[in-house]
Design an enzyme around this catalytic site. Structure first.
Site, PDB file in Angstrom:
ATOM      1  N   THR A  23       0.816  -1.224   0.000  1.00  0.00           N
ATOM      2  CA  THR A  23       0.000   0.000   0.000  1.00  0.00           C
ATOM      3  C   THR A  23       0.843   1.264   0.000  1.00  0.00           C
ATOM      4  OG1 THR A  23      -1.897  -1.025   1.039  1.00  0.00           O
ATOM      5  CG2 THR A  23      -1.654   1.301   1.424  1.00  0.00           C
ATOM      6  N   SER A  65       1.662  -7.686  -0.785  1.00  0.00           N
ATOM      7  CA  SER A  65       2.416  -8.649   0.025  1.00  0.00           C
ATOM      8  C   SER A  65       1.669  -9.955   0.281  1.00  0.00           C
ATOM      9  CB  SER A  65       2.877  -8.017   1.336  1.00  0.00           C
ATOM     10  OG  SER A  65       1.828  -7.926   2.262  1.00  0.00           O
ATOM     11  N   THR A  96       1.644  -4.425   4.252  1.00  0.00           N
ATOM     12  CA  THR A  96       1.429  -4.678   5.682  1.00  0.00           C
ATOM     13  C   THR A  96       0.822  -6.047   5.972  1.00  0.00           C
ATOM     14  OG1 THR A  96      -0.734  -3.619   5.643  1.00  0.00           O
ATOM     15  CG2 THR A  96       1.167  -2.225   6.201  1.00  0.00           C
ATOM     16  N   ASP A  97       0.163  -6.657   4.966  1.00  0.00           N
ATOM     17  CA  ASP A  97      -0.566  -7.899   5.256  1.00  0.00           C
ATOM     18  C   ASP A  97       0.350  -9.029   5.705  1.00  0.00           C
ATOM     19  OD1 ASP A  97      -2.959  -6.707   4.760  1.00  0.00           O
ATOM     20  OD2 ASP A  97      -3.234  -7.554   2.762  1.00  0.00           O
TER      21      ASP A  97
END
Ligand code: GLU
Length: 329
Positions: A23, A65, A96-97
């Site tokens: 992101t 990710s 971030t995932d």
């Protein structure tokens, strides 16, 4: 005095910024509106007032990710090894995932490298875009003289969090990143790292596999009430190792227990807890409750969550090492 943005510290080497997508880099396509990870680390850094540290930029890949694999994370490890001698710390921009898993994989392989991962919960151009601030904070941490003693950390929303314990605990909040066990290392504000605790010295693997571990080697199963015994047997069949997120402090329902015990005679089986915090450990409340599992060779992992135990077991198998639970030295 801490190194603030490279201005006050004698080490004038640049900091390496490895961009990988996520992101933090997702610009909207003008025609379709679909966001894609096209903003480079160099373009993001160029637009930031106050980020004057010398930086080297590279981008081995640009993905969301959720598509990251062990092979991607091994590439990061190899780049970190290559870059470390000539650089003052390494920053990894990551989606971030799966950021906590990337951080943990890196930490297992190169525990002594100064690495700060960052990302964004809001995409570029949206009110509250946090990517620029998080990148600036990660550079500050990576350039701090203390960074080498911290190992791999995640720097999000001003928090500095250790790779072994950090979790994305909210799908959308800016304050999403926290730790399972409250092991916050520090905060970063106005280009200053404020250390709050010393990270644990842990028995990291500290070895880099020559090839990425096989992502199919380990079966990872999250236990539930009323588990389906046939489904469970299918999930673990043929695995070279098994990680089970057990209930509570390590409960395994009778419906699947004998299958798990049977498997432990053939391959390493690691129990973690699905509760989100606390160890797998029965002795205080339920003495001898897991004796049958333990005597079958099931390993009780007291610190890691299931996804991280899966990484540790996958790395151990690919390196031909036995699994040992993560413990302080
Ligand atoms: N799912 C994407 C990723 O993890 C976007 C989420 C994010 O980066 O915050 O890369």
């Amino acid at each position: 005095m801490h190194a603030l943005d490279g201005q006050t510290h004698a080490d004038t080497r640049p900091t390496a910024v490895i961009a990988t997508g996520g992101t933090i880099s997702m610009l909207a396509d003008p025609a379709s509106g679909v966001r894609r990870p096209v903003l480079t680390g160099a373009a993001l850094a160029d637009g930031l007032t106050g980020l004057s540290a010398p930086l080297t930029h590279l981008q081995p890949y640009a993905i969301a990710s959720e598509d990251a694999t062990f092979a991607h994370w091994l590439t990061l490890v190899q780049e970190i090894v290559r870059l470390t001698p000539g650089h003052h710390g390494v920053v990894v921009m990551h989606g971030t995932d799966t950021m906590e898993e990337a951080a943990y994989f890196i930490s297992e392989c190169v525990p002594r490298a100064a690495v700060a991962l960052c990302g964004a919960m809001r995409p570029p151009g949206r009110p509250g875009y946090d990517g620029g601030q998080n990148l600036m904070d990660a550079v500050t941490v990576a350039r701090d003289p203390l960074a080498r003693t911290l190992g791999t950390v995640v720097v999000m929303n001003h928090e500095v969090l250790p790779a072994w314990d950090v979790v994305k605990r909210d799908s959308v909040a800016l304050s999403s990143f926290a730790t399972r066990h409250g092991t916050r290392i520090g905060t970063v504000h106005d280009r200053q790292l404020r250390l709050l605790s010393r990270p644990l010295e842990l028995n990291w693997i500290g070895q880099i596999p020559t090839e990425a571990p096989d992502p199919d080697a380990v079966a990872y199963v999250r236990m539930t009430g009323s588990p389906g015994p046939t489904r469970f047997a299918e999930a673990i069949r043929g695995a070279a190792g098994i990680v089970v997120d057990a209930l509570g402090a390590g409960s395994i329902p009778a419906a699947v227990r004998s299958d798990l015990i049977g498997a432990a005679g053939r391959v390493p089986v690691v129990l973690t807890t699905r509760t989100g915090s606390g160890p797998v450990q029965a002795e205080e409340s339920y003495p001898h409750a897991w004796d049958d599992l333990i005597s079958a060779g099931v390993l009780l992992e007291k610190r890691l969550d299931g996804p991280r135990a899966r990484i540790r077991l996958s790395l151990s198998l690919s390196l031909g090492r036995p699994y040992t639970p993560l413990e302080p030295l």
